[in-house]
Scaffold this motif. Sequence first.
Motif, short mmCIF file in Angstrom:
data_model
loop_
_atom_site.label_atom_id
_atom_site.label_comp_id
_atom_site.label_asym_id
_atom_site.label_seq_id
_atom_site.Cartn_x
_atom_site.Cartn_y
_atom_site.Cartn_z
N UNK A 175 0.82 -1.20 0.00
CA UNK A 175 0.00 0.00 0.00
C UNK A 175 0.86 1.26 0.00
N UNK A 176 1.98 1.20 0.68
CA UNK A 176 2.93 2.31 0.70
C UNK A 176 3.44 2.58 -0.71
N UNK A 177 3.81 1.55 -1.41
CA UNK A 177 4.29 1.70 -2.79
C UNK A 177 3.22 2.31 -3.68
N UNK A 178 2.00 1.87 -3.51
CA UNK A 178 0.90 2.38 -4.34
C UNK A 178 0.72 3.89 -4.15
N UNK A 179 0.71 4.34 -2.91
CA UNK A 179 0.54 5.76 -2.63
C UNK A 179 1.74 6.55 -3.15
N UNK A 180 2.94 6.01 -2.96
CA UNK A 180 4.13 6.71 -3.44
C UNK A 180 4.13 6.81 -4.96
N UNK A 181 3.67 5.76 -5.65
CA UNK A 181 3.57 5.81 -7.11
C UNK A 181 2.57 6.89 -7.53
N UNK A 182 1.45 6.97 -6.85
CA UNK A 182 0.47 8.01 -7.16
C UNK A 182 1.08 9.40 -6.97
N UNK A 183 1.85 9.56 -5.92
CA UNK A 183 2.46 10.86 -5.64
C UNK A 183 3.49 11.22 -6.71
N UNK A 184 4.26 10.24 -7.17
CA UNK A 184 5.21 10.50 -8.25
C UNK A 184 4.45 10.91 -9.51
N UNK A 185 3.37 10.21 -9.81
CA UNK A 185 2.56 10.56 -10.98
C UNK A 185 1.96 11.95 -10.85
N UNK A 186 1.71 12.38 -9.62
CA UNK A 186 1.16 13.72 -9.39
C UNK A 186 2.24 14.79 -9.38
N UNK A 187 3.51 14.37 -9.56
CA UNK A 187 4.60 15.34 -9.64
C UNK A 187 5.46 15.45 -8.40
N UNK A 188 5.22 14.63 -7.40
CA UNK A 188 6.05 14.66 -6.19
C UNK A 188 7.21 13.67 -6.38
N UNK A 189 8.24 14.14 -7.08
CA UNK A 189 9.34 13.27 -7.46
C UNK A 189 10.24 12.89 -6.29
N UNK A 190 10.07 13.52 -5.15
CA UNK A 190 10.83 13.14 -3.95
C UNK A 190 10.46 11.72 -3.53
N UNK A 191 9.27 11.26 -3.88
CA UNK A 191 8.83 9.91 -3.51
C UNK A 191 9.48 8.84 -4.38
N UNK A 192 10.09 9.23 -5.48
CA UNK A 192 10.72 8.26 -6.38
C UNK A 192 11.75 7.42 -5.62
N UNK A 193 12.64 8.08 -4.91
CA UNK A 193 13.68 7.35 -4.17
C UNK A 193 13.07 6.50 -3.07
N UNK A 194 11.99 6.97 -2.47
CA UNK A 194 11.32 6.20 -1.42
C UNK A 194 10.75 4.89 -1.99
N UNK A 195 10.17 4.98 -3.19
CA UNK A 195 9.65 3.77 -3.83
C UNK A 195 10.81 2.82 -4.12
N UNK A 196 11.84 3.35 -4.72
CA UNK A 196 12.99 2.53 -5.10
C UNK A 196 13.59 1.82 -3.88
N UNK A 197 13.63 2.50 -2.77
CA UNK A 197 14.21 1.92 -1.56
C UNK A 197 13.41 0.74 -1.00
N UNK A 198 12.15 0.59 -1.42
CA UNK A 198 11.34 -0.51 -0.91
C UNK A 198 11.53 -1.80 -1.72
#
Length: 61
Positions: free
Chosen positions: A20-43
């Motif tokens: 679920x964390x990955x899903x929300x982070x992916x949505x945030x990246x799609x919305x332009x919050x690229x800071x979440x990209x590294x957070x997704x990758x780290x999981x």
Amino acid sequence: MNQWKKYRLEGYQRSGQIKLLRKIEEELVEDGDYACYQKIKDTYLTTDWSPIYRNLLQRFV
């Protein structure tokens, strides 16, 4: 980031709900919050990241 997603993100982090964390982070990246990209990758394990990365790229094309 809207406040609701922020609360959900925090809850998923605290409870260890990685999928679920990955899903929300992916949505945030799609919305332009690229800071979440590294957070997704780290999981993900390094060996698992390549197909996930390609999938993310396809969403932007």
